[in-house]
Design a protein around this motif. Structure first.
Motif, mmCIF file in Angstrom:
data_model
loop_
_atom_site.group_PDB
_atom_site.id
_atom_site.type_symbol
_atom_site.label_atom_id
_atom_site.label_comp_id
_atom_site.label_asym_id
_atom_site.label_seq_id
_atom_site.Cartn_x
_atom_site.Cartn_y
_atom_site.Cartn_z
ATOM 1 N N ASP A 24 23.278 -6.241 22.987
ATOM 2 C CA ASP A 24 24.571 -7.153 23.057
ATOM 3 C C ASP A 24 25.239 -6.903 21.881
ATOM 4 O O ASP A 24 24.946 -7.603 21.045
ATOM 5 C CB ASP A 24 24.083 -8.401 23.459
ATOM 6 N N SER A 26 28.120 -8.333 21.144
ATOM 7 C CA SER A 26 29.270 -9.202 21.121
ATOM 8 C C SER A 26 29.214 -10.042 19.534
ATOM 9 O O SER A 26 27.919 -10.246 19.025
ATOM 10 C CB SER A 26 29.118 -10.283 22.345
ATOM 11 N N TRP A 27 30.351 -10.845 19.532
ATOM 12 C CA TRP A 27 30.440 -11.576 17.978
ATOM 13 C C TRP A 27 29.151 -12.975 18.120
ATOM 14 O O TRP A 27 29.100 -13.455 18.922
ATOM 15 C CB TRP A 27 31.527 -12.347 18.128
ATOM 16 N N ALA A 38 37.897 -9.532 14.380
ATOM 17 C CA ALA A 38 37.357 -8.831 15.685
ATOM 18 C C ALA A 38 37.313 -7.439 15.560
ATOM 19 O O ALA A 38 36.641 -6.748 16.036
ATOM 20 C CB ALA A 38 37.824 -9.300 16.915
ATOM 21 N N ALA A 42 34.490 -4.440 15.618
ATOM 22 C CA ALA A 42 34.214 -3.776 16.521
ATOM 23 C C ALA A 42 34.061 -2.180 15.800
ATOM 24 O O ALA A 42 33.205 -1.182 16.007
ATOM 25 C CB ALA A 42 35.562 -3.608 17.447
#
Length: 153
Positions: A24, A26-27, A38, A42
């Motif tokens: 995962d 994600s942040w 963000a 990425a």
């Protein structure tokens, strides 16, 4: 003595796919990133195959992304103000933002080394690290093609 399997070995590819399936990216921090943070996050997570990310590395990547966003803001301000400013008494002095920008750049480079984004940080030659990461990405692409819904993870 146990030998590490070759990077192009079938067992390594299977292990890479298994790790990538549960990854995962994600942040990881409690507060949401700003738009620039963000985008940097990425970009950073795309540099390394999903199978190589741990929760700790993701936290470091989020901190690195924030630092990169701060560096961008401070650099723009420094360019607008100039590297020399005039004090109220009329003396010309070095803009304090110069030290801030240099400090942020040092933090960025240290974080990149800590994350192992450079071949030297991993103790490998650049070509060997690039080959290992390319093989891991190819193995992960198999997962993307054959399990787009993430049902295998």
């Amino acid at each position: 003595m146990h030998r590490k399997p070759r990077a192009d070995a079938t067992e390594t590819a299977i292990e890479t796919i298994r790790k990538a399936a549960g990854a995962d990216l994600s942040w990881p921090l409690s507060d949401a990133p700003d738009e620039a943070g963000a985008a940097f996050f990425a970009s950073i997570t795309a540099e390394i195959p999903r199978s190589e990310w741990s929760s700790h590395k993701l936290e470091l990547a989020a901190i690195l992304a924030r630092t990169m966003a701060d560096h961008e803001i401070e650099t723009r301000a420094l360019r607008a103000e100039g590297s020399v400013i005039v004090t109220p008494s009329g003396a010309q002095v070095r803009n304090p933002r110069c030290a801030t920008v240099a400090d942020l750049l040092g933090r960025i480079l240290a974080a990149r080394r800590s994350l192992g984004l450079h071949a030297a940080a991993n103790g490998l030659s650049a070509s060997r690290l690039a080959r290992q990461r390319q093989l891991a990405r190819e193995a992960e692409s198999i997962l993307d093609v054959h399990d787009p819904d993430g049902l295998l993870s």
